[in-house]
Design an enzyme around this catalytic site. Structure first.
Site, PDB file in Angstrom:
ATOM      1  CD  GLU A 126      -6.602 -10.733   2.196  1.00 55.90           C
ATOM      2  OE1 GLU A 126      -7.084 -10.580   3.341  1.00 55.90           O
ATOM      3  OE2 GLU A 126      -5.392 -10.672   1.949  1.00 55.90           O
ATOM      4  CD  GLU A 173      -4.048  -6.917   0.328  1.00 55.80           C
ATOM      5  OE1 GLU A 173      -3.631  -7.263   1.452  1.00 55.80           O
ATOM      6  OE2 GLU A 173      -5.254  -6.781   0.086  1.00 55.80           O
TER       7      GLU A 173
HETATM    8  C1  GLA Z   1      -5.253  -8.177   4.010  1.00 54.43           C
HETATM    9  C2  GLA Z   1      -6.323  -7.220   3.492  1.00 54.43           C
HETATM   10  C3  GLA Z   1      -5.904  -5.805   3.512  1.00 54.43           C
HETATM   11  C4  GLA Z   1      -5.136  -5.472   4.764  1.00 54.43           C
HETATM   12  C5  GLA Z   1      -3.957  -6.401   4.879  1.00 54.43           C
HETATM   13  C6  GLA Z   1      -3.073  -6.087   6.061  1.00 54.43           C
HETATM   14  O1  GLA Z   1      -4.414  -8.642   3.060  1.00 54.43           O
HETATM   15  O2  GLA Z   1      -6.747  -7.560   2.214  1.00 54.43           O
HETATM   16  O3  GLA Z   1      -7.073  -5.009   3.424  1.00 54.43           O
HETATM   17  O4  GLA Z   1      -5.953  -5.614   5.864  1.00 54.43           O
HETATM   18  O5  GLA Z   1      -4.439  -7.694   5.033  1.00 54.43           O
HETATM   19  O6  GLA Z   1      -1.962  -6.918   6.135  1.00 54.43           O
END
Ligand code: GLA
Length: 717
Positions: free
Chosen positions: A142, A298
């Site tokens: 991210e 995710e």
């Molecule tokens: C992001 C991060 C993860 C986690 C999620 C929690 O997407 O990439 O490591 O922290 O948020 O929602």
């Protein structure tokens, strides 16, 4: 179809790992992402690496038939790095340092960070490129998630270099930025600093370039790691996880650099319409690399931990949102994270293996979804797997950055607005692809270009050619106002699209902000920065007009934000004058044109001189879609029933509270049974292969679900 999640075995003793793989098999997990935050565990100090534990994790997973999306672990440098090299830490606009102790504490422009990250990736890839478990590389994590912008000295140095590359000379920069205004003229690039805290508004062209620079810098980090991976001879595809319509990274520029698009998405269960925002980001991911399946990297099995109130998902909602992603092109469904953490900031974040144990709804739903996904045949991909969209919605990050600068007639939240336009089409089950202003547009019947304030000449030429070639274009207020440098063009407004619109704005006529300003239509990853603009004044206290009533051929419509005063232009050689189809029916501009339409070549361009409310967006898109001959994917009056095409595959999901029965003929892909209708409870879904009947829209026999009646586009056209 990949199924799995982020796996953080370093948080657990090794005996738990064996339990993990046993449960992964039980859940049908096929791939896990390992190592996202493992830098400190892999490299305990600058001069040593500890690979033994990671060797054992990868071997164990491989022995159990579970593939690995191996992260490069560069997303969170360990404390030793910033202790030794504090100059690698990022700073905010006030010069305050972002210290370690959380994650992502690095300045993207820092040469030290780049050196340390490059070394880690080189060692990691050298060790594991040939490991049979590794199926994909997950670069960083991210990018830019928490720190959208870094204002440190590292950023200043890199920004100057970037500007020198863009402009060649400081004179050219002065010209582009208009620095004779407010005595901002620069004598050399060395005088330029990032837009740090200043007494008043920064030069808007400078801020726009700083945002371009930031996106390019983050992308540069991705490229650096990717190139190390590729240079090692590793054959696996490379990805990094996106975050929907994420503010600081122009994913149109990023997408060609990734082998596989992946996305993180956390729709808010507290928002009954958040499935529309999720659909928007899924369509965006599909559109970033047309014809290529993407991966939902995710999502949460249940609740997250980072909203003010973290509601659980309702029974079935997790599967419904997963199938929404599959139906909109995903070939992977993954979660953050595999096993719920016992310690740390995310211990309240749900996971596949919950802290509450296996006798839980979450675990049962995780197993059930794994079982379902495991039964799916290979799904349509490439040209055969498209959305069938004949509508394209233009979104542009550069426009977003320019539009959200201050000192405009009215404050706008571009992300919120494009998602509202998208939602209007989504409520009608009209398939939509997202496009850049310069994307190829052949094949689309209707292009919707909302609030395209910054429109470069290539984009204007592309949209105009689309109209001349027979397309329908819908443009709405505050579009085609400035060029790439955020400057007005010679000749007034709407210079780029003048030929096809046949109108120009004389006065923008800002209205008092609506109460809905800042309310995101749906929600997405992390969040994709869609919030943020507060309503200006309490109802009743506003001295000015807040609504623009407009009469149109498709009924009364309420405009917000702008009641633009239009000039009708004399037609050029190429066409007819714009026809006035709608007029303001009240207020300061009563009787004046508010909706126009002009034929040029084989096509037609409509201009709406305001931003309609949600009902107005529904009405105007329905009208424009009807004129362009657009058919919905599913012809239903129930706007809680969502449908999407993936080639011949039709996904139907009931997001409403009441059961519905949907008439559809084909083969249920999960059960293999032939069907002529599907019955869907709340969050029920069906995947139906309609191959023999794919050409015609199916119709839904409406159940008793609460809905606003939405006539079909056929009825309207
Ligand atoms: C992001 C991060 C993860 C986690 C999620 C929690 O997407 O990439 O490591 O922290 O948020 O929602």
């Amino acid at each position: 179809m990949h199924y799995g999640g982020d796996y953080n075995p370093e948080q657990w003793p090794e005996e738990v790992w064996h339990d993990d793989v046993r449960l992964m098999r039980e859940a049908g997990v096929t791939m896990v992402t390992v190592g996202v935050f493992s830098w400190a565990r892999i490299q305990p100090d600058e001069h040593s690496f500890d690979w033994g534990w990671l060797d054992r994790v990868l071997d164990l997973l491989h022995e159990n038939g579970i593939a690995v999306d191996l992260a490069t672990a560069t997303a969170s440098p360990p404390p030793w790095a910033s202790t030794a090299y504090p100059e690698m830490l990022p700073q905010d606009e006030n010069g305050a340092v972002y210290w370690p102790g959380s994650r992502q504490a690095y300045a993207p422009s820092s040469p030290v960070y780049r050196r340390l990250a490059a070394r880690l990736v080189t060692e990691l890839v050298g060790r594991y490129a040939a490991h049979p478990a590794v199926a994909m590389w997950h670069v960083n994590n991210e990018y830019g998630c928490h720190l959208h912008y870094d204002y440190s000295d590292n950023a200043a140095v890199a920004f100057r270099l970037w500007l020198a590359g863009r402009y060649g000379s400081v004179e050219a920069l002065n010209e582009a930025w208009g620095t004779l205004f407010w005595s901002q003229r620069y004598g050399s690039f060395d005088e330029i600093v990032p837009p740090r805290k200043a007494p008043y508004s920064h030069n808007p062209a400078g801020v726009l370039d700083f945002k371009r620079f930031t996106s390019d810098t983050l992308l540069g980090l991705f490229r650096m790691e990717r190139d190390i991976i590729k240079a090692s001879g590793a054959a696996q595809p490379v990805t990094t996880n996106f975050m929907g319509f994420f503010p600081p990274a122009d994913y149109w520029a990023w997408a060609p650099e990734l082998d596989v698009i992946s996305d993180d998405n956390y729709a808010d269960p507290n928002d009954p319409e958040s499935f529309r925002g999720a659909a928007f980001t899924r369509d965006l991911m599909r559109s970033l690399k047309p014809g290529t399946p993407w991966i939902l990297m995710e999502q949460a099995t249940n609740s997250v931990n980072w909203r003010p109130s973290n509601a659980p998902k309702a029974p079935g909602q997790m599967a419904a949102l997963s199938m929404q992603a599959v139906g909109r092109g995903a070939d992977g469904i993954n979660f953050f994270q595999w096993r719920q953490s016992r310690r740390g900031s995310e211990k309240f974040h749900s996971s596949m293996v919950p802290q509450a144990g296996l006798e839980t709804r979450t675990w049962r739903e995780v197993v059930a979804l794994g079982e379902t996904l495991g039964r799916l045949p290979a799904l349509p991909a490439g040209a055969a797997g498209g959305s069938g969209a004949s509508v394209a919605l233009v979104i542009d990050w550069e426009n977003r950055w320019a539009l959200e600068n201050p000192d405009h007639p009215v404050v706008l939240d571009y992300a919120q607005l494009v998602q509202r336009w998208y939602s209007a089409l989504h409520r009608q089950n009209v398939a939509v692809d997202l496009v850049h202003p310069t994307s190829a547009l052949d094949g689309y019947a209707l292009v919707v270009a909302p609030q395209l304030y910054l429109l470069g000449s290539a984009g204007a030429a592309n949209l105009s050619a689309f109209v001349r070639g027979g397309g329908h274009l819908l443009v709405s207020a505050f579009s085609d106002v400035v060029d790439e440098t955020d400057a007005f063009r010679e000749g007034g407004f709407q210079v780029g699209l003048r030929e096809v619109l046949g109108v120009a704005v004389e006065d923008f006529g800002a209205l008092v902000l609506p109460a809905s300003a800042g309310r995101a239509a749906g929600d997405s990853a992390g969040d994709a920065g869609v919030g943020g603009v507060a309503g200006a004044s309490a109802p009743g206290s506003a001295p000015g007009e807040s609504r623009a009533p407009i009469d149109t051929p498709f009924g009364a419509l309420t405009g917000e934000y702008f009641a633009e005063e239009l000039q009708l232009l004399a037609p050029g050689d190429s066409g007819e004058p714009a026809e006035v189809l709608g007029r303001y029916s009240g207020g300061r501009l009563a009787g004046l044109p508010a909706l126009t339409s002009k034929a040029t070549g084989a096509g037609r361009a409509h201009y709406l001189a305001t931003i309609p409310d949600d009902d107005g967006m529904l009405a105007v898109t329905r009208w424009a879609a009807g004129l362009a001959g657009v058919q919905p994917v599913l012809d239903t009056p129930n706007e809680w029933v969502e449908a999407a095409r993936r080639g011949s595959l039709l996904t139907i999901i009931n997001h409403g509270t009441e059961p519905v029965e949907v008439a559809v003929t084909g083969v249920d892909v999960v059960s293999g049974a032939s069907v002529t209708a599907v019955s869907l409870e709340r969050f029920g879904w069906a995947l139906v292969d309609t191959a023999p009947v794919a050409a015609a829209p199916v119709s839904a026999a409406s159940g008793p679900a609460a809905s606003t009646s939405v006539p079909s586009t056929q009825e309207l056209s």
